[in-house]
Design a protein around this motif. Structure first.
Motif, short mmCIF file in Angstrom:
data_model
loop_
_atom_site.label_atom_id
_atom_site.label_comp_id
_atom_site.label_asym_id
_atom_site.label_seq_id
_atom_site.Cartn_x
_atom_site.Cartn_y
_atom_site.Cartn_z
N ARG A 1 0.83 -1.21 0.00
CA ARG A 1 0.00 0.00 0.00
C ARG A 1 0.86 1.26 0.00
NH1 ARG A 1 -2.93 -3.02 4.03
NH2 ARG A 1 -4.78 -3.98 3.07
N LEU B 1 -0.95 -6.95 -3.99
CA LEU B 1 -1.79 -6.65 -2.82
C LEU B 1 -3.06 -7.49 -2.83
CD1 LEU B 1 -2.29 -4.93 -0.30
CD2 LEU B 1 -3.28 -3.17 -1.80
N GLU C 1 -4.15 -9.97 0.17
CA GLU C 1 -5.43 -9.83 0.86
C GLU C 1 -6.26 -11.11 0.78
OE1 GLU C 1 -6.86 -6.32 -1.05
OE2 GLU C 1 -6.07 -4.97 0.50
#
Length: 906
Positions: free
Chosen positions: A855, A893, A897
């Protein structure tokens, strides 16, 4: 027995010979007399050129299209040929003369020089054709054309004469982009604007009264080209500029030259820029030319063809004035030497007010590299405005469409603002303009000298001496006729009737104005039909870092070198796979090596099939297969055939290549052959099942050869020939075979079962990787709430599941065990109990840390991409690299996740 390795060099030569012997690419063959025609014209490469990466991309795309349509049963014409390329070829030959210390063009004279050019064309003109054949281009080589062939030259002459008779071609004295090195006019499109660090000089011009006496007032002008002040014929100020309102209508005495020139009011002058007063030099600036024309200011040319100051014998320069001796002494100076001299003279006279550093765009010739001069000469022009209107309407009406369609807007903008086309070039190599002059300046436009003589005799009542215009036509004039002149126009040939208009034009986005627009205009005007239905515009090929390739950077990737190293098929598939619409291609050897490995993978799979008795059976009926695995493979093949055909049809070549790659590498090689191994060489196997699987494998290799043929023609033609040797009757070339038709072989039940198996194994492997399960560890698998159908599948495939997913056991439960990673596979829930194998809490902590890093990196990149200053200043390849990094981090990402979600449920 197949060779252990695939040798592209040996195979390509053999296959090319077979295609040529079998006349595989001939259009108009009797057996296709009733077939639907499909035609493409090659963008003709320069006759003295060699294959570069843009050619490789362009011709690979064309070849994919024509091989695909040929396999779909159409009568295909891919029209090949080369362009005489006026400036480019003349430059090559002149350089060759200089390097070999031979007399130059002017010393040789026109006739001898042209003889040398033709000799050079014959010697080296076939280089690129040979290289295109090495790439696998399936043109109808028997129809090869050259823009200066007799037939094409006749088309050029007729076009010029007819357009002149219609009032669309005319002679005019206008400013052109003049290349002092080649001493010829060039088009706006051949001019490169290059930013250079220079200066802005502010000069004081003294205002005079009616009698020419200085009033003491001055007006200050600023210029980046002091040498052109010698040709000033006015000073312009904005009509609303209060500072100069009282000076409008008065005159200034031009320093050095002493010519009296008016101060005029014209909106061209910008009060906010510089001093607000602009020197007007109509013969040396395009904007000034228009200002001069509006205000009745005569243009005065102060440069000769070599960009030297021209004063001696220049009556316009004097214009009744008495120049200073210092000004007259500038005669013959090079423009840049004259610039220094003019500045020094103005400074001596205290008329140099200010010198400012100034970075500005300076026009350069794209081939010569020298600074271009706006230059006033007599040239031949085409009034293209009415022609452009028809071309615009054809696109608006849908007669021709652009792919991608955003190029329509660019096409419209250019054609809606089009200027007259200067078609004359002061060269010797090219189509000489069909115009003759008599001693009085009379003009006779004719297709032959005999016709011109007859016209002159009719005018004068006697024969008179005529001189032909020495200029030649812009290369793009003949190229604009290419789609129909190559088919025999202006004669009404059978080829013209069958293959014109053409179906698709494939070309680079960089010549949409040079070539595409001009073909549209000429085609519609001369044949009353748009020359092509679709224009597919591809992007540029850049180096692996995204930089534009150039010799000066030393980053040029030679396609012939890549063919030598990895084979033509690998290069072709790479280019197709990377040809995403609207995105430039980043190409490096590693990319091509990767797709060479793809070719190797297929070759090895074919050898595996051979070693396991997988031979073609003449009586094999794929629709009759009984084994679920074979029905699934045929279903996946049918899906791939549809996806590849769709991708090619809609010009998404990267999607087509991706679909082919996925089926061949992932489905066929990685899954089908792996799942078939127990059947092919296991013990106690049903012999009928083994025979069916062997026949299915062989059949699918044939279908893969067809599917991949447009992309990888050499490898597939070789496999087709090898695999066909076992058949009772010989079969022909793959290039002339039909496109696969597999839609009838779709089996939904087989797809559901084997698809479930493949997805389950894939999900288990993915979960093991994401949660850091040791590679050698075997883990249990629990099916949660499984119905009878799922239990039956597990029973049938338990051995395969255990082996490929590295499982210790497979069980069933009503609820997921504690500390288990859960997987959802086509409605079924599976769980991997990882307690004791993985520290789940530590993995959650690790993944959260990785997610934070991703992020942060995305935020950092977004900051750059959201910065207008960064986007304006950073090179294009740097911006592209940042976008790609962001995409990669975003994808990473998502995976992190997903893993966190799985672990949180454990």
């Amino acid at each position: 027995m197949m060779d252990k390795t695939f040798d592209p060099a040996a195979v390509e030569a053999r296959v090319s010979a077979a295609w040529e012997e079998g006349q595989a690419f001939r259009a108009g063959s009797p057996e296709r007399a009733g077939a639907e025609p499909f035609s493409i014209v090659i963008p003709p490469p320069n006759v003295t050129g060699s294959l570069h990466m843009g050619h490789a991309l362009n011709n690979t795309i064309q070849d994919i299209l024509v091989r695909f349509e040929r396999m779909r049963g159409k009568d295909v014409l891919w029209q090949p040929g080369t362009d005489h390329a006026g400036i480019a070829t003349q430059m090559v030959v002149e350089r060759k003369l200089m390097e070999t210390q031979q007399p130059g063009r002017r010393e040789l004279g026109r006739e001898e020089f042209l003889r040398r050019v033709w000799a050079w064309k014959e010697e080296s003109g076939g280089t690129i054709i040979g290289q295109l054949k090495r790439l696998g281009a399936s043109c109808d080589w028997s129809r090869e054309r050259f823009t200066m062939d007799e037939g094409l030259s006749r088309a050029v002459l007729k076009t010029f004469v007819d357009l002149h008779a219609q009032g669309l071609i005319y002679r005019d004295k206008r400013l052109v982009n003049w290349d002092p090195k080649f001493q010829t006019a060039i088009s706006d499109l051949e001019v490169q604007q290059i930013e250079v660090k220079g200066h802005l000089w502010h000069f004081d011009y003294p205002v005079v009264d009616e009698a020419g006496t200085p009033t003491g007032a001055i007006i200050t002008v600023a210029t980046t080209r002091p040498e052109t002040m010698l040709g000033d014929t006015a000073v312009a100020v904005h009509p609303d500029d209060e500072r100069y309102r009282d000076l409008v209508g008065k005159r200034v005495r031009l320093p050095l030259v002493n010519r009296l020139i008016p101060i005029v009011a014209d909106a061209y002058s910008d009060p906010e820029k510089g001093t607000g007063a602009v020197k007007i030099t109509p013969a040396h600036d395009f904007n000034d030319f228009e200002v001069g024309r509006r205000n009745g200011c005569r243009p005065i040319n102060v440069l000769d063809a070599e960009a030297r100051i021209q004063i001696a014998g220049n009556a316009d320069f004097l214009d009744g004035a008495e120049p200073e001796d210092a000004a007259l002494a500038l005669d013959g100076l090079d423009r840049f030497e004259a610039r220094k001299a003019v500045v020094a003279l103005m400074e001596e006279r205290s008329l140099l007010r200010l010198v400012e550093p100034n970075t500005h765009a300076v026009p350069h010739g794209d081939r010569s590299g020298v600074v271009i001069e706006p230059y006033l000469t007599d040239q031949w022009y085409v009034n293209v405005k009415p022609l452009a209107e028809r071309a615009l309407q054809a696109v608006r009406d849908g007669q021709t469409r652009f792919v991608p369609d955003n190029y329509e807007k660019i096409f419209f903008q250019w054609l809606e603002n089009i200027e007259p086309w200067c078609v004359s070039r002061q060269l010797w190599w090219g189509h000489q303009i069909p115009v003759w002059y008599d001693a009085e300046g009379g003009i006779f436009v004719a297709e032959s000298e005999a016709d011109a003589v007859a016209q002159a005799k009719a005018k004068h009542g006697r024969e008179v001496a005529l001189t032909r215009d020495p200029d030649v036509l812009d290369t793009w004039f003949s190229s604009a006729l290419w789609p129909f002149s190559t088919l025999g126009w202006p004669d009404k040939t059978p080829e013209l009737a069958r293959f014109y208009p053409t179906n698709t034009l494939v070309t680079g986005k960089d010549i949409i104005f040079f070539w595409v627009a001009r073909m549209m205009m000429m085609g519609l005007h001369l044949t009353d039909q748009a020359p092509f239905e679709t224009v597919y515009l591809h992007t540029l090929v850049r180096d692996e870092k995204g930089a534009k390739m150039s010799k000066s950077k030393g980053n040029v990737v030679d396609p012939v070198d890549l063919i030598d190293r990895f084979g033509a098929d690998a290069l072709r598939f790479t280019l197709a796979a990377l040809a995403a619409p609207g995105r430039d291609i980043k190409l490096g050897p590693q990319r091509v090596e990767g797709y060479r490995n793809f070719a190797t993978k297929l070759w090895n799979a074919a050898r595996f099939a051979e070693m396991n008795g997988c031979e073609l059976k003449a009586d094999f009926r794929p629709e009759a297969v009984r084994e679920t695995l074979n029905a699934w493979a045929l279903t996946e093949a049918a899906k791939a055939v549809a996806e590849v055909a769709q991708g090619i049809t809609v010009y998404r070549f990267n999607d087509a290549a991706a679909a082919a790659y996925r089926f061949v590498w992932n489905v066929f090689c990685d899954w089908y052959l792996e799942l078939a191994k127990p059947v092919l060489h296991g013990e106690g196997v049903d012999l009928a099942a083994r025979a069916e699987t062997q026949a299915t494998v062989a059949f699918l290799i044939d279908q893969i050869a067809k599917l991949l043929h447009p992309f990888m023609p050499f490898l597939t033609e070789e496999l087709w020939a090898i695999k066909g040797q076992v058949l009772p009757t010989p079969r022909g070339l793959l290039a002339l075979e039909s496109w696969p038709e597999l839609s009838a072989y779709t089996n939904k039940q087989a797809e559901e079962e084997i698809g479930w198996l493949v997805d389950l194994i894939s999900e288990v492997r993915s979960a093991r990787s994401e949660t850091n399960v040791p590679a050698g560890a075997q883990v249990p698998l629990v099916l949660v709430g499984a119905d009878e159908g799922v239990r039956a599948r597990v029973e049938r495939w338990s051995e395969t599941l255990t082996r490929l997913a590295r499982l210790s056991e497979i069980g069933f439960a009503d609820a997921a065990p504690k500390n288990a990673v859960q997987l959802l596979v086509r409605g079924s829930v599976a769980a991997l109990p990882l307690e004791g194998i993985v520290d789940l809490a530590a993995e959650v902590t690790r993944l959260k840390k990785e997610a934070g890093k991703a992020r942060a990196e995305i935020g950092k990149i977004d900051g750059k991409l959201g910065n207008a200053d960064f986007l304006a200043r950073a090179p294009e390849e740097v911006v592209d690299e940042q976008r790609e990094r962001r995409d990669a981090e975003a994808a990473r990402l998502v995976k992190i996740e997903e893993a966190l979600v799985r672990l949180s449920e454990a």
